[in-house]
Structure formats: C-alpha cells, structure tokens
Write a protein that holds these residues in place. Structure first.
Motif, PDB file in Angstrom:
ATOM      1  N   ALA A 255       1.572 -56.582   0.615  1.00 24.79           N
ATOM      2  CA  ALA A 255       1.540 -56.515  -0.507  1.00 24.79           C
ATOM      3  C   ALA A 255       0.838 -56.072  -1.603  1.00 24.79           C
ATOM      4  O   ALA A 255       0.403 -56.048  -2.941  1.00 24.79           O
ATOM      5  CB  ALA A 255       0.154 -57.866  -0.270  1.00 24.79           C
ATOM      6  N   VAL A 256      -0.006 -55.054  -1.306  1.00 21.72           N
ATOM      7  CA  VAL A 256      -1.163 -54.249  -1.676  1.00 21.72           C
ATOM      8  C   VAL A 256       0.001 -53.266  -2.233  1.00 21.72           C
ATOM      9  O   VAL A 256      -0.498 -52.650  -3.108  1.00 21.72           O
ATOM     10  CB  VAL A 256      -1.717 -53.221  -1.252  1.00 21.72           C
ATOM     11  CG1 VAL A 256      -2.718 -52.116  -1.197  1.00 21.72           C
ATOM     12  CG2 VAL A 256      -3.934 -54.503  -0.425  1.00 21.72           C
ATOM     13  N   ALA A 257       0.939 -52.551  -1.340  1.00 23.58           N
ATOM     14  CA  ALA A 257       1.754 -51.843  -1.214  1.00 23.58           C
ATOM     15  C   ALA A 257       3.237 -52.235  -2.676  1.00 23.58           C
ATOM     16  O   ALA A 257       3.017 -51.404  -4.458  1.00 23.58           O
ATOM     17  CB  ALA A 257       2.924 -51.543  -0.212  1.00 23.58           C
TER      18      ALA A 257
ATOM     19  N   LEU B  23       4.252 -51.675  -8.232  1.00 21.88           N
ATOM     20  CA  LEU B  23       4.267 -52.178 -10.008  1.00 21.88           C
ATOM     21  C   LEU B  23       3.077 -51.709 -10.762  1.00 21.88           C
ATOM     22  O   LEU B  23       3.595 -51.690 -11.939  1.00 21.88           O
ATOM     23  CB  LEU B  23       4.134 -53.871  -9.993  1.00 21.88           C
ATOM     24  CG  LEU B  23       4.675 -54.684  -8.987  1.00 21.88           C
ATOM     25  CD1 LEU B  23       4.255 -56.391  -8.901  1.00 21.88           C
ATOM     26  CD2 LEU B  23       5.797 -55.155  -9.586  1.00 21.88           C
ATOM     27  N   PHE B  24       2.006 -51.370 -10.563  1.00 22.96           N
ATOM     28  CA  PHE B  24       0.683 -50.780 -11.460  1.00 22.96           C
ATOM     29  C   PHE B  24       1.652 -49.458 -11.770  1.00 22.96           C
ATOM     30  O   PHE B  24       1.424 -49.225 -13.312  1.00 22.96           O
ATOM     31  CB  PHE B  24      -0.680 -50.854 -10.840  1.00 22.96           C
ATOM     32  CG  PHE B  24      -1.620 -50.358 -11.703  1.00 22.96           C
ATOM     33  CD1 PHE B  24      -1.587 -50.675 -12.602  1.00 22.96           C
ATOM     34  CD2 PHE B  24      -2.126 -48.953 -11.186  1.00 22.96           C
ATOM     35  CE1 PHE B  24      -2.443 -50.185 -13.668  1.00 22.96           C
ATOM     36  CE2 PHE B  24      -2.377 -48.252 -12.263  1.00 22.96           C
ATOM     37  CZ  PHE B  24      -3.109 -48.791 -13.172  1.00 22.96           C
ATOM     38  N   ALA B  25       2.465 -48.662 -10.611  1.00 23.95           N
ATOM     39  CA  ALA B  25       2.428 -47.728 -11.193  1.00 23.95           C
ATOM     40  C   ALA B  25       3.529 -47.435 -11.818  1.00 23.95           C
ATOM     41  O   ALA B  25       4.119 -46.604 -13.271  1.00 23.95           O
ATOM     42  CB  ALA B  25       2.809 -46.996 -10.100  1.00 23.95           C
TER      43      ALA B  25
ATOM     44  N   ALA C 150       7.752 -45.035 -20.619  1.00 19.68           N
ATOM     45  CA  ALA C 150       9.404 -44.648 -20.635  1.00 19.68           C
ATOM     46  C   ALA C 150       9.159 -43.338 -21.030  1.00 19.68           C
ATOM     47  O   ALA C 150       9.047 -42.915 -22.431  1.00 19.68           O
ATOM     48  CB  ALA C 150       9.883 -45.735 -21.119  1.00 19.68           C
ATOM     49  N   VAL C 151      10.450 -42.677 -20.340  1.00 21.39           N
ATOM     50  CA  VAL C 151      10.726 -41.800 -21.106  1.00 21.39           C
ATOM     51  C   VAL C 151      12.060 -41.557 -22.248  1.00 21.39           C
ATOM     52  O   VAL C 151      12.656 -42.512 -21.511  1.00 21.39           O
ATOM     53  CB  VAL C 151      10.987 -40.351 -20.469  1.00 21.39           C
ATOM     54  CG1 VAL C 151      11.289 -39.091 -20.681  1.00 21.39           C
ATOM     55  CG2 VAL C 151       9.593 -40.489 -18.628  1.00 21.39           C
ATOM     56  N   SER C 152      11.584 -41.510 -23.276  1.00 17.42           N
ATOM     57  CA  SER C 152      12.687 -41.237 -24.410  1.00 17.42           C
ATOM     58  C   SER C 152      13.532 -39.745 -24.868  1.00 17.42           C
ATOM     59  O   SER C 152      13.246 -39.184 -24.863  1.00 17.42           O
ATOM     60  CB  SER C 152      12.172 -41.862 -25.753  1.00 17.42           C
ATOM     61  OG  SER C 152      11.689 -40.911 -26.373  1.00 17.42           O
ATOM     62  N   GLY C 153      14.616 -39.940 -23.794  1.00 13.46           N
ATOM     63  CA  GLY C 153      15.795 -38.720 -24.424  1.00 13.46           C
ATOM     64  C   GLY C 153      15.394 -37.396 -23.026  1.00 13.46           C
ATOM     65  O   GLY C 153      14.337 -38.261 -21.802  1.00 13.46           O
ATOM     66  N   GLU C 154      15.397 -37.001 -23.169  1.00 12.82           N
ATOM     67  CA  GLU C 154      16.266 -36.001 -21.951  1.00 12.82           C
ATOM     68  C   GLU C 154      14.870 -34.374 -22.463  1.00 12.82           C
ATOM     69  O   GLU C 154      14.851 -34.494 -23.535  1.00 12.82           O
ATOM     70  CB  GLU C 154      16.858 -35.348 -21.916  1.00 12.82           C
ATOM     71  CG  GLU C 154      18.241 -36.461 -21.478  1.00 12.82           C
ATOM     72  CD  GLU C 154      19.764 -36.102 -21.387  1.00 12.82           C
ATOM     73  OE1 GLU C 154      19.715 -34.849 -20.546  1.00 12.82           O
ATOM     74  OE2 GLU C 154      20.749 -37.027 -20.873  1.00 12.82           O
ATOM     75  N   PHE C 155      14.697 -34.051 -21.541  1.00 10.93           N
ATOM     76  CA  PHE C 155      13.378 -32.870 -21.935  1.00 10.93           C
ATOM     77  C   PHE C 155      14.804 -31.451 -21.595  1.00 10.93           C
ATOM     78  O   PHE C 155      15.940 -31.930 -20.730  1.00 10.93           O
ATOM     79  CB  PHE C 155      12.712 -32.645 -20.122  1.00 10.93           C
ATOM     80  CG  PHE C 155      12.012 -33.110 -20.423  1.00 10.93           C
ATOM     81  CD1 PHE C 155      10.766 -33.383 -22.348  1.00 10.93           C
ATOM     82  CD2 PHE C 155      11.006 -34.011 -19.222  1.00 10.93           C
ATOM     83  CE1 PHE C 155       9.863 -33.721 -21.154  1.00 10.93           C
ATOM     84  CE2 PHE C 155       9.791 -34.680 -19.098  1.00 10.93           C
ATOM     85  CZ  PHE C 155       8.959 -34.480 -20.348  1.00 10.93           C
TER      86      PHE C 155
END
Length: 102
Positions: free
Chosen positions: A16-18, A23-25, A31-36
């Motif tokens: 449950a903790v894991a 979920l918190f992470a 969210a990364v928009s696009g590519e580096f």
C-alpha cells in the motif's frame, strides 16, 4: 499460522505504501511536452576550432564521437611520451624492468 497472517499484513502495508509512493511520484512529476533537443550553443563561440566542433556536434554526432576517440587517443599518446621523457630525465629506466603482462 499467526506468524503467517502477521507477515501478510506487513506485506499488504508495504504494498500500500509502495502504491501510494508511485501514485504521488506520478502526480508530482510534470508532464513533459515535446522532446528534448540537445544542441551546442554556437552563438557566443568565437574560436574557429571550437565553432567547428560545436557545429559538428550539432550536425553529425557520429563524426563528433569519432573525433573524440581520435583526440583522446592522441592525447593519451602525448601524455605517455611526455611521461617517458620525464622519467628518463629523472634517471628511472623502466625499459629494463621485467614485465609480467601478457
């Protein structure tokens, strides 16, 4: 039997903790928009040789890697020759030392 039930409760709490941590992470990471796109900034480079390598890095990363390997080998050879010269000047003769490398 009681020990087995106690172990199951501990495993359930750990899971449950894991799940909560995962979920918190997932919620905390935006969210990364696009590519580096990694490029060398050549706007402030004034040296011609540095400009060449920066442009080479941006245009052809494979040739940049080949240059890096060649320059690293040349630099290592230079340092080896320099150290041989310095050691011969100090009187150390490493050429007569038996080598166990094979």
């Amino acid at each position: 039997m009681k020990a087995m039930i106690g172990l199951m409760h501990v495993i359930r709490r750990v899971l449950a903790v894991a799940v909560a941590v995962v979920l918190f992470a997932a919620w905390a990471v935006p969210a990364v928009s696009g590519e580096f796109v990694v490029v060398a900034d050549t706007r402030v480079v004034e040296s011609a040789i540095l400009r060449y390598f920066a442009d080479l890095y941006n245009i052809n990363p494979f040739m940049n890697a080949v240059w890096a390997v060649v320059l690293t080998a040349l630099y290592g050879s230079f340092l080896g020759i320099l150290m041989d010269f310095i050691l011969s000047r100090t009187g150390l003769d490493l050429s007569s030392r038996p080598s166990d490398e094979r």
